[in-house]
Design an enzyme around this catalytic site. Sequence first.
Site, PDB file in Angstrom:
ATOM      1  N   CYS A  97       0.840  -1.186   0.000  1.00 29.70           N
ATOM      2  CA  CYS A  97       0.000   0.000   0.000  1.00 29.70           C
ATOM      3  C   CYS A  97       0.880   1.243   0.000  1.00 29.70           C
ATOM      4  CB  CYS A  97      -0.906   0.007   1.236  1.00 29.70           C
ATOM      5  SG  CYS A  97      -2.060   1.394   1.297  1.00 29.70           S
ATOM      6  N   HIS A 131      -8.573  -3.968  -2.948  1.00 27.07           N
ATOM      7  CA  HIS A 131      -7.708  -3.121  -2.115  1.00 27.07           C
ATOM      8  C   HIS A 131      -8.141  -1.656  -2.210  1.00 27.07           C
ATOM      9  CE1 HIS A 131      -3.739  -1.874  -0.355  1.00 27.07           C
ATOM     10  NE2 HIS A 131      -4.067  -0.769  -1.009  1.00 27.07           N
ATOM     11  N   GLU A 132      -8.301  -1.157  -3.440  1.00 27.51           N
ATOM     12  CA  GLU A 132      -8.674   0.252  -3.620  1.00 27.51           C
ATOM     13  C   GLU A 132     -10.090   0.510  -3.106  1.00 27.51           C
ATOM     14  OE1 GLU A 132      -6.268   2.084  -4.092  1.00 27.51           O
ATOM     15  OE2 GLU A 132      -4.873   0.690  -5.029  1.00 27.51           O
ATOM     16  N   HIS A 189     -10.268   1.067   0.621  1.00 31.18           N
ATOM     17  CA  HIS A 189      -9.888   2.425   1.047  1.00 31.18           C
ATOM     18  C   HIS A 189     -11.108   3.340   1.129  1.00 31.18           C
ATOM     19  CE1 HIS A 189      -5.563   2.649   1.488  1.00 31.18           C
ATOM     20  NE2 HIS A 189      -5.375   1.990   0.366  1.00 31.18           N
TER      21      HIS A 189
END
Length: 160
Positions: free
Chosen positions: A95, A137-138, A141
């Site tokens: 990250c 993953h994105e 966020h």
Amino acid sequence: MKTIHDILKLGDPKLYEVCEPILREELPQVEIWVRDLHEAMEDIRRVYGFGRGIAAPQLGIMKRLFYLNLDRPYVVINPELKNLSSEKFELWDDCMSFPKLLVRVARHQSLTLEYRDQNWQKQSWTVEGDLSELIQHEYDHLDGILCTMRALDAKSFKLR
């Protein structure tokens, strides 16, 4: 110009906030945000040699937006994840908010990403493997979830 120094680091309270949807009338601002995301990601690539995507909250932009730069740029506005596979795979995740740390996580093998592009057109993209992982993953966020919070266990951390 945005750089590696503009990316929020692990522990910053903003990284744990849930982002707000982008409204159609905010599209002119999206172009500016995407430029900033692109610049910061290019700096990470230059310094650390990795980076295929970055989420708006990593620059303190608390909107449901992420940017991918793969074979071409992808602007992902107000994404939704659909058809998450029951099959998962494990990997060491990285990250930009903690570029020297790797975290062992499990991600869905495949999914369908539904979103609006920079022209406010609806898009649907079915992906698997490393692209599925990147999108998860994105997307995390945008919900204030970091891969450190998805670590498989207490031994799932290592320095790059």
